[in-house]
Design a protein around this motif. Sequence first.
Motif, PDB file in Angstrom:
ATOM      1  N   GLU A 107       0.839  -1.197   0.000  1.00 63.46           N
ATOM      2  CA  GLU A 107       0.000   0.000   0.000  1.00 63.46           C
ATOM      3  C   GLU A 107       0.872   1.243   0.000  1.00 63.46           C
ATOM      4  O   GLU A 107       1.963   1.241   0.549  1.00 63.46           O
ATOM      5  N   LYS A 108       0.370   2.287  -0.611  1.00 57.13           N
ATOM      6  CA  LYS A 108       1.028   3.591  -0.628  1.00 57.13           C
ATOM      7  C   LYS A 108       0.001   4.631  -0.217  1.00 57.13           C
ATOM      8  O   LYS A 108      -1.127   4.606  -0.692  1.00 57.13           O
ATOM      9  N   ASP A 109       0.396   5.518   0.702  1.00 56.99           N
ATOM     10  CA  ASP A 109      -0.543   6.579   1.057  1.00 56.99           C
ATOM     11  C   ASP A 109      -0.148   7.879   0.359  1.00 56.99           C
ATOM     12  O   ASP A 109       0.834   7.920  -0.379  1.00 56.99           O
ATOM     13  N   ASN A 110      -0.924   8.922   0.587  1.00 49.80           N
ATOM     14  CA  ASN A 110      -0.703  10.168  -0.152  1.00 49.80           C
ATOM     15  C   ASN A 110       0.557  10.918   0.273  1.00 49.80           C
ATOM     16  O   ASN A 110       0.929  11.895  -0.345  1.00 49.80           O
ATOM     17  N   THR A 111       1.244  10.469   1.338  1.00 56.20           N
ATOM     18  CA  THR A 111       2.503  11.108   1.742  1.00 56.20           C
ATOM     19  C   THR A 111       3.702  10.435   1.086  1.00 56.20           C
ATOM     20  O   THR A 111       4.825  10.892   1.249  1.00 56.20           O
ATOM     21  N   GLY A 112       3.488   9.317   0.395  1.00 51.58           N
ATOM     22  CA  GLY A 112       4.581   8.582  -0.230  1.00 51.58           C
ATOM     23  C   GLY A 112       4.992   7.352   0.547  1.00 51.58           C
ATOM     24  O   GLY A 112       5.808   6.568   0.088  1.00 51.58           O
TER      25      GLY A 112
END
Length: 127
Positions: A107-112
């Motif tokens: 998974e990748k979140d919007n902060t990187g």
Amino acid sequence: TLELLVVNRDPVQQRIEMHGNKLELEQLITLALAVNEMLINSVKHVLPCVRDCYIAMECRLIEDEFHFTYSDNGPDLPESNIGTLMGTGIRLIHKLARQLEAKIRVEKDNTGKIEYLLIFSKMTKNI
């Protein structure tokens, strides 16, 4: 504990938690190879782009299954790129997860931040 030596950079923050889990040797070797590849990806793709790099690893035994999590604060990539991250290292991590008979989630979140979760059962000894 894990220490990464980085020349002419801020130190890498790390957090490693292993909760008294006992893996069989074959599983431990396979997991170590996967972790090595994750670390290589962090060194190649995070250190050059992120000022305050951190790496976190945790392994817990939950209801007879190992839950191993690896994460770093990777560079912010467009959301569409997460599915295309299929370099040699990522393919090797997936192959090693199959050898562990692990379910793998990336998974990748919007902060990187990138997080790998491997869930696998404890291997029984072959006597």
